[in-house]
Design a protein around this motif. Structure first.
Motif, PDB file in Angstrom:
ATOM      1  N   GLN A 218      97.355  -5.134  60.288  1.00  0.00           N
ATOM      2  CA  GLN A 218      96.260  -5.630  61.109  1.00  0.00           C
ATOM      3  C   GLN A 218      95.083  -4.635  61.122  1.00  0.00           C
ATOM      4  N   PHE A 219      93.876  -5.186  61.145  1.00  0.00           N
ATOM      5  CA  PHE A 219      92.698  -4.314  61.253  1.00  0.00           C
ATOM      6  C   PHE A 219      91.576  -5.058  61.961  1.00  0.00           C
ATOM      7  N   GLN A 220      90.648  -4.281  62.520  1.00  0.00           N
ATOM      8  CA  GLN A 220      89.430  -4.845  63.071  1.00  0.00           C
ATOM      9  C   GLN A 220      88.304  -3.835  62.964  1.00  0.00           C
ATOM     10  N   LEU A 221      87.116  -4.353  62.713  1.00  0.00           N
ATOM     11  CA  LEU A 221      85.907  -3.546  62.543  1.00  0.00           C
ATOM     12  C   LEU A 221      84.810  -4.137  63.412  1.00  0.00           C
ATOM     13  N   SER A 222      84.294  -3.340  64.347  1.00  0.00           N
ATOM     14  CA  SER A 222      83.174  -3.752  65.201  1.00  0.00           C
ATOM     15  C   SER A 222      82.000  -2.826  64.931  1.00  0.00           C
ATOM     16  N   ASP A 223      80.810  -3.404  64.843  1.00  0.00           N
ATOM     17  CA  ASP A 223      79.653  -2.633  64.401  1.00  0.00           C
ATOM     18  C   ASP A 223      78.400  -3.117  65.127  1.00  0.00           C
ATOM     19  N   MET A 224      77.529  -2.175  65.466  1.00  0.00           N
ATOM     20  CA  MET A 224      76.247  -2.530  66.063  1.00  0.00           C
ATOM     21  C   MET A 224      75.139  -1.715  65.417  1.00  0.00           C
ATOM     22  N   ASN A 225      74.078  -2.408  64.975  1.00  0.00           N
ATOM     23  CA  ASN A 225      72.914  -1.766  64.370  1.00  0.00           C
ATOM     24  C   ASN A 225      71.676  -2.096  65.192  1.00  0.00           C
ATOM     25  N   ILE A 226      70.874  -1.084  65.470  1.00  0.00           N
ATOM     26  CA  ILE A 226      69.605  -1.273  66.181  1.00  0.00           C
ATOM     27  C   ILE A 226      68.501  -0.602  65.375  1.00  0.00           C
ATOM     28  N   GLY A 227      67.417  -1.309  65.148  1.00  0.00           N
ATOM     29  CA  GLY A 227      66.259  -0.747  64.482  1.00  0.00           C
ATOM     30  C   GLY A 227      65.005  -1.010  65.280  1.00  0.00           C
ATOM     31  N   PHE A 228      64.216   0.013  65.477  1.00  0.00           N
ATOM     32  CA  PHE A 228      62.969  -0.129  66.241  1.00  0.00           C
ATOM     33  C   PHE A 228      61.835   0.529  65.460  1.00  0.00           C
ATOM     34  N   GLY A 229      60.709  -0.163  65.373  1.00  0.00           N
ATOM     35  CA  GLY A 229      59.546   0.382  64.695  1.00  0.00           C
ATOM     36  C   GLY A 229      58.292   0.195  65.520  1.00  0.00           C
ATOM     37  N   TYR A 230      57.425   1.196  65.467  1.00  0.00           N
ATOM     38  CA  TYR A 230      56.156   1.131  66.211  1.00  0.00           C
ATOM     39  C   TYR A 230      55.043   1.697  65.344  1.00  0.00           C
ATOM     40  N   LYS A 231      54.006   0.883  65.125  1.00  0.00           N
ATOM     41  CA  LYS A 231      52.835   1.348  64.377  1.00  0.00           C
ATOM     42  C   LYS A 231      51.899   2.089  65.328  1.00  0.00           C
ATOM     43  N   ILE A 232      51.858   3.399  65.164  1.00  0.00           N
ATOM     44  CA  ILE A 232      50.996   4.204  66.029  1.00  0.00           C
ATOM     45  C   ILE A 232      49.546   4.002  65.636  1.00  0.00           C
ATOM     46  N   SER A 236      50.280   5.408  60.267  1.00  0.00           N
ATOM     47  CA  SER A 236      51.424   6.160  60.793  1.00  0.00           C
ATOM     48  C   SER A 236      52.369   5.234  61.547  1.00  0.00           C
ATOM     49  N   MET A 237      53.649   5.574  61.486  1.00  0.00           N
ATOM     50  CA  MET A 237      54.677   4.699  62.045  1.00  0.00           C
ATOM     51  C   MET A 237      55.833   5.539  62.577  1.00  0.00           C
ATOM     52  N   LEU A 238      56.442   5.064  63.650  1.00  0.00           N
ATOM     53  CA  LEU A 238      57.629   5.684  64.219  1.00  0.00           C
ATOM     54  C   LEU A 238      58.775   4.693  64.124  1.00  0.00           C
ATOM     55  N   LYS A 239      59.928   5.154  63.605  1.00  0.00           N
ATOM     56  CA  LYS A 239      61.091   4.278  63.458  1.00  0.00           C
ATOM     57  C   LYS A 239      62.325   4.944  64.051  1.00  0.00           C
ATOM     58  N   LEU A 240      63.175   4.119  64.641  1.00  0.00           N
ATOM     59  CA  LEU A 240      64.448   4.582  65.190  1.00  0.00           C
ATOM     60  C   LEU A 240      65.549   3.658  64.699  1.00  0.00           C
ATOM     61  N   PHE A 241      66.576   4.245  64.092  1.00  0.00           N
ATOM     62  CA  PHE A 241      67.734   3.485  63.643  1.00  0.00           C
ATOM     63  C   PHE A 241      68.982   4.043  64.308  1.00  0.00           C
ATOM     64  N   SER A 242      69.860   3.138  64.743  1.00  0.00           N
ATOM     65  CA  SER A 242      71.106   3.554  65.373  1.00  0.00           C
ATOM     66  C   SER A 242      72.233   2.651  64.884  1.00  0.00           C
ATOM     67  N   GLN A 243      73.346   3.263  64.525  1.00  0.00           N
ATOM     68  CA  GLN A 243      74.506   2.500  64.091  1.00  0.00           C
ATOM     69  C   GLN A 243      75.748   3.026  64.794  1.00  0.00           C
ATOM     70  N   THR A 244      76.520   2.117  65.367  1.00  0.00           N
ATOM     71  CA  THR A 244      77.787   2.458  66.008  1.00  0.00           C
ATOM     72  C   THR A 244      78.879   1.610  65.382  1.00  0.00           C
ATOM     73  N   SER A 245      79.970   2.260  64.978  1.00  0.00           N
ATOM     74  CA  SER A 245      81.036   1.561  64.274  1.00  0.00           C
ATOM     75  C   SER A 245      82.392   1.965  64.833  1.00  0.00           C
ATOM     76  N   ILE A 265      89.078   5.221  63.653  1.00  0.00           N
ATOM     77  CA  ILE A 265      87.959   6.097  63.316  1.00  0.00           C
ATOM     78  C   ILE A 265      86.664   5.446  63.802  1.00  0.00           C
ATOM     79  N   ASN A 266      85.846   6.233  64.476  1.00  0.00           N
ATOM     80  CA  ASN A 266      84.574   5.757  65.037  1.00  0.00           C
ATOM     81  C   ASN A 266      83.428   6.591  64.476  1.00  0.00           C
ATOM     82  N   TYR A 267      82.288   5.917  64.282  1.00  0.00           N
ATOM     83  CA  TYR A 267      81.085   6.585  63.783  1.00  0.00           C
ATOM     84  C   TYR A 267      79.915   6.284  64.719  1.00  0.00           C
ATOM     85  N   TYR A 268      79.112   7.292  64.957  1.00  0.00           N
ATOM     86  CA  TYR A 268      77.872   7.145  65.721  1.00  0.00           C
ATOM     87  C   TYR A 268      76.763   7.801  64.900  1.00  0.00           C
TER      88      TYR A 268
END
Length: 616
Positions: A218-232, A236-245, A265-268
């Motif tokens: 048995q196995f299970q994989l849960s994942d969340m990705n967030i991406g945010f971008g702002y044009k200053i 010029s641009m600011l970006k934020l990426f986040s991944q949780t697994s 095993i977990n990843y941040y």
């Protein structure tokens, strides 16, 4: 033998150069030059890009996508279990995996488990064969895999839900959404994939005559990705990426009497990125913080007893690119990497590395570009070599020639250095010297590619007995790899709405340990993939073919202990309804019900998966 290999390589280059009879200026090189306006990259090596459409065909894990769409060989310990790679005849820790430009290979063991990475939140995947340590850092000896997220500024909002079901009680549920204006962008991806994974072992029975199945799988994989971008500003641009697994899986039994174990095993992963991009100058600083946590349970019925480990990595990075003259571009990459690892097996240790790299692109003629790069690291853990890469790209009418030579490396891992007081703190990095030449021919919708390469890997780290039963890692193995890769892609449109696409790739890999003159274990001589797509309006039918030659599992290349060659065929379709607001995908894996094995364990026979996607 080495002299013969070098002669064949040089002969290949000479024959390639001989075909350049005409010095014709081609428009195609202008497209290559445009690409140099982005972050530092190699032009003299081939790259295969997998788009969102290709990624969505298979199960939502990185290993399944690459197994059917690249020449990488996967060392699988059963469906959904540990999955590492052999890329161009190298080991699992000699392939670099980058997430938005950040190296995410485990500091603990140096490799990546491709069944722990979800593809749901990715917009594209780039596969880059060959050495790339000047830009990608440690591990980029066999090649690199780049996982890319993006931000979109179009003032539109898109949301979609996907539900899937398949054999062996397999289920998935995904949500992805984008909310954007002309200056801001927010993307969210949430996915869950699980399976009871109790497929039958074809042709295997217990001593009582009962059909054997995959137990404790048995196995299970849960994942969340967030991406945010702002044009200053406009440039010029600011970006934020986040991944949780989160990965929770039992470990399939090899024999019925094996203990039932579990591995979590977990990843941040978090990345903050700023970029300023003018016509002649790019400035791109970024900071990242990565965490890897694992727990191993020797008895999955007793969750209070386990061993664990963790690594925390901080990365500060600055990419810069400047166009000095009309035909000259200089790029630099400076990086500070601080990693702390702690656990029962390797204690509490830290490693700090500062590196800097420079890459110069020179347009000699309108149809000829030269590039050169160097990289140097400073650390007190090991003696870092000076790395380099030189290359050439020439375009003559329909023909393109790429030549590259590079020096690459792989640094010792925390396990190598500190494992239970058996690690060796005096280890040196593994070194690779590689040469390759790529020929590409473009005739309308037909593209043909042929690549030959030669790679000398020195000081490979191997765990060997030193005093009786005490095993320690030492720099001992030298491996020479000689290989050929060929590729074909063709697209044809018939009548008004009928589109056919066909693609195929073949690789021959001779990877010899120079002490034994035998093929490296878990490295097939032959690998072949093929894809066929037919599209008519809202309907798509596709076929995937994957052949893997026999694989030796022992260093003496005994034919008694081999993984036999096998050929897998998958067939699937996609139907888009109500102006693509509802999409149905279905695939039959292993259509011919072929019996084959991964490492120690049989793999599934014929099985079925389907997905339905709603766009809101």
């Amino acid at each position: 033998m080495i002299a013969i290999k070098r002669f064949l390589f040089v002969l290949f280059v000479i024959c390639s150069q001989y075909t350049l009879a005409q010095d014709t200026i081609a428009k195609k090189l202008d497209e290559v030059i445009v690409a140099t306006k982005h972050l530092p990259m190699y032009l003299s090596q081939k790259t295969k890009k997998l788009t969102d459409t290709i990624i969505r065909k298979n199960e939502p894990v990185l290993g399944e996508t690459l197994k059917n769409n690249s020449l990488i060989y996967f060392k699988e310990y059963g469906r959904g279990m540990l999955s590492t790679v052999s890329f161009r005849g190298t080991t699992a820790s000699q392939t670099a995996v980058l997430w938005n430009g950040i190296n995410i290979n485990s500091p603990l063991n140096g490799s990546v488990d491709f069944n722990t990475i979800s593809t749901v939140g990715l917009q594209s995947i780039e596969v880059k064969p060959g050495g790339g340590s000047v830009l990608s850092g440690s591990g980029a000896i066999g090649g690199s895999v780049q996982l890319n997220n993006s931000v979109v500024f179009n003032g539109k909002n898109n949301h979609q839900l996907t539900f899937g079901v398949g054999d062996f009680d397999t289920y998935q549920a995904n949500y992805s959404g984008i909310i954007s204006t002309q200056k801001t962008s927010l993307s969210v991806g949430i996915s869950h994939f699980q399976s009871k994974n109790d497929y039958r072992y074809k042709g295997l029975f217990t001593w009582k005559g009962i059909q054997r199945k995959n137990e404790n799988g048995q196995f299970q994989l849960s994942d969340m990705n967030i991406g945010f971008g702002y044009k200053i500003l406009a440039k010029s641009m600011l970006k934020l990426f986040s991944q949780t697994s989160f990965n929770d899986r039992n470990i399939s039994l090899v024999t019925e009497s094996d203990p039932k174990t579990k591995y979590k095993i977990n990843y941040y992963r978090n990345l903050l990125d700023y970029s300023y991009d003018s016509n002649k100058f790019i400035f791109n600083p970024s900071v990242a913080y990565l965490t890897e946590q694992y727990q191993y349970f020797p008895d999955n019925e007793v969750l209070e007893q386990f061993t664990s480990g963790q690594s925390n990595t901080f990365i500060g990075k600055i990419n810069a690119k400047v166009q000095l003259f009309t035909k000259t571009t200089v790029s630099s990459v400076s990086e500070y990497n601080s990693t702390r690892g702690f656990g029962q097996s390797f204690g509490d240790n830290a490693r700090n590395i500062f590196s800097t790299a420079f890459l110069v692109n020179q347009k000699v003629f309108p149809n000829w570009i030269l590039e050169a790069g160097i990289r140097k690291e400073l650390t007190n853990v090991y003696e870092s070599p000076l790395l380099f890469s030189v290359g050439s790209v020439s375009v003559f009418g329909l023909y393109t020639l790429k030549v590259n030579a590079s020096k690459n490396f792989r640094i010792p891992t925390f396990n190598d250095l500190y494992w239970n007081e058996l690690g060796n703190p005096n280890l040196e990095p593994e070194i690779s010297l590689q040469e390759e030449v790529t020929n590409q021919l473009h005739i309308k919708k037909l593209t043909l590619t042929a690549t030959a390469y030669y790679n000398q890997i020195q000081k490979m780290i191997r765990w060997l007995p030193t005093n009786g039963d005490i095993w320690k890692p030492i720099n001992i193995d030298n491996v020479n790899v000689l290989g050929f890769e060929g590729g074909l892609s063709y697209e044809q449109k018939l009548l008004k709405n009928h589109i056919f696409k066909i693609g195929g790739e073949y690789a021959y890999t001779l990877s010899e340990n120079q002490q034994t003159k035998r093929q490296l274990t878990y490295t097939p001589f032959h690998r072949l993939i093929g894809n066929l797509d037919y599209n008519y309006k809202f309907f798509t039918l596709f076929l995937q073919n994957s052949f893997t030659g026999k694989v030796y599992t022992t260093s003496d290349n005994s034919n008694e202990y081999i993984l036999k060659e096998y050929n897998l065929i998958n067939i699937g379709f996609k139907i888009a309804l109500f102006k693509t607001r509802i999409t149905i995908n279905a695939i039959i894996n292993n259509l011919l019900d072929v019996k084959y094995s991964g490492i120690d364990k049989p793999m599934p026979g014929r099985n079925f998966n389907t997905q339905i996607t709603f766009k809101i």
